[in-house]
Write a protein that holds these residues in place. Structure first.
Motif, mmCIF file in Angstrom:
data_model
loop_
_atom_site.group_PDB
_atom_site.id
_atom_site.type_symbol
_atom_site.label_atom_id
_atom_site.label_comp_id
_atom_site.label_asym_id
_atom_site.label_seq_id
_atom_site.Cartn_x
_atom_site.Cartn_y
_atom_site.Cartn_z
ATOM 1 N N HIS A 71 0.760 -1.350 -0.363
ATOM 2 C CA HIS A 71 0.151 0.205 -0.311
ATOM 3 C C HIS A 71 0.776 1.756 0.035
ATOM 4 O O HIS A 71 0.431 2.149 -0.811
ATOM 5 C CB HIS A 71 -1.276 -0.214 0.983
ATOM 6 N N HIS A 122 -3.139 9.821 1.219
ATOM 7 C CA HIS A 122 -2.727 8.325 2.333
ATOM 8 C C HIS A 122 -1.482 9.347 3.078
ATOM 9 O O HIS A 122 -1.402 8.282 4.116
ATOM 10 C CB HIS A 122 -1.535 7.466 0.590
ATOM 11 N N TRP A 158 -13.316 7.163 0.257
ATOM 12 C CA TRP A 158 -12.967 7.052 1.317
ATOM 13 C C TRP A 158 -13.544 7.256 2.123
ATOM 14 O O TRP A 158 -14.407 7.895 1.758
ATOM 15 C CB TRP A 158 -11.564 8.217 1.515
ATOM 16 N N ASP A 162 -9.198 4.909 4.627
ATOM 17 C CA ASP A 162 -8.815 4.201 2.779
ATOM 18 C C ASP A 162 -9.488 3.083 3.129
ATOM 19 O O ASP A 162 -9.610 1.787 3.156
ATOM 20 C CB ASP A 162 -7.284 3.521 1.572
ATOM 21 N N HIS A 199 -7.681 -2.020 -1.748
ATOM 22 C CA HIS A 199 -6.092 -2.436 -1.934
ATOM 23 C C HIS A 199 -5.884 -2.592 -0.484
ATOM 24 O O HIS A 199 -4.322 -2.947 0.462
ATOM 25 C CB HIS A 199 -5.293 -1.691 -2.737
HETATM 26 MN MN MN Z 1 -5.221 3.335 -1.341
#
Ligand code: MN
Length: 241
Positions: free
Chosen positions: A66, A116, A164, A202, A206
């Motif tokens: 990630h 992120h 998100w 998130d 993934h």
């Molecule tokens: Mn992500």
């Protein structure tokens, strides 16, 4: 000066230095969140914990991929996209505030880069708890902490596809929960929820698929064990100042 008072003064000096060091550490950490970064200073943020620090809630392999593949990919593509353009001299706030006028690459990669960075900062294996001030605001807005968690978790679980969940301080100075698709965020003019983000989650596959597969609600439940409330408290103070 006798030995004892020298040691006392030296001790106070050391404490002062250490407090100053901690403060500057805090400031460094918060530069990513103060929306004043200029293009020339767009940096790839360090992960503030070890890859395995959030085990068993978020596994090491997910964190490695990630951070080092996904996050770095957004960053690299963003830097390529803005190279030699006017965007390179803007702050995140300026870019996101009129992101509808920017390219899809700036919107997606800029969002992915920024989001992120916020997300890692608000994760920790030992993140303290909500401050009295934040807890008061949560109780006022949501009725109770459990109701807040339920509202946030629901926003995260029901975001269709990739995206998100957010806790923000909106323009009225109130807490608000919402979600965004893809790599959009609450600073963007296109966002359905707007304000200063103080907690990000998130919910792209993934972020959880290796450990939780299709069970997104299990990942959301685990997330509450690794929230860095110390950072959320600071963001809340800053957004409500
Ligand atoms: Mn992500």
């Amino acid at each position: 000066m006798n030995k004892k008072s020298f040691l006392t003064i030296a001790g106070i000096g050391l404490i002062a230095l250490s407090v100053q060091a901690q403060m500057s550490g805090v400031n460094n950490m918060n530069t990513f969140n103060d929306f004043s970064d200029k293009g020339a200073e767009f940096l790839f943020p360090k992960l503030p914990f070890a890859y395995d620090a959030l085990e068993p809630y978020i596994d090491k392999m997910t964190m490695e991929i990630h951070y080092d593949k996904h996050h770095r990919g957004y960053y690299t593509k963003f830097m390529d996209e803005i190279k030699g353009t006017a965007v390179a001299n803007k702050s995140f706030a300026e870019i996101f505030d009129s992101v509808s006028k920017e390219s899809t690459g700036v919107r997606n990669n800029g969002g992915g880069y920024y989001n992120h960075g916020l997300f890692w900062e608000n994760l920790s294996p030992d993140g303290g708890k909500p401050s009295d001030k934040l807890m008061t605001a949560i109780n006022e807005q949501f009725g109770s902490f459990d109701k807040f968690k339920e509202t946030f978790s629901n926003a995260a679980a029901t975001r269709f596809g990739s995206g998100w969940a957010w806790l923000v301080v909106n323009s009225d100075g109130k807490l608000e929960v919402g979600s965004t698709p893809n790599q959009d965020n609450p600073l963007m003019d296109v966002s359905p929820v707007k304000g200063s983000p103080i907690l990000a989650l998130d919910v792209w596959e993934h972020a959880y698929y290796l450990k939780y597969q299709n069970k997104r609600p299990d990942y959301i439940g685990a997330f509450w064990n690794v929230v860095n409330w110390n950072v959320v408290n600071k963001r809340f103070d800053k957004a409500t100042r």
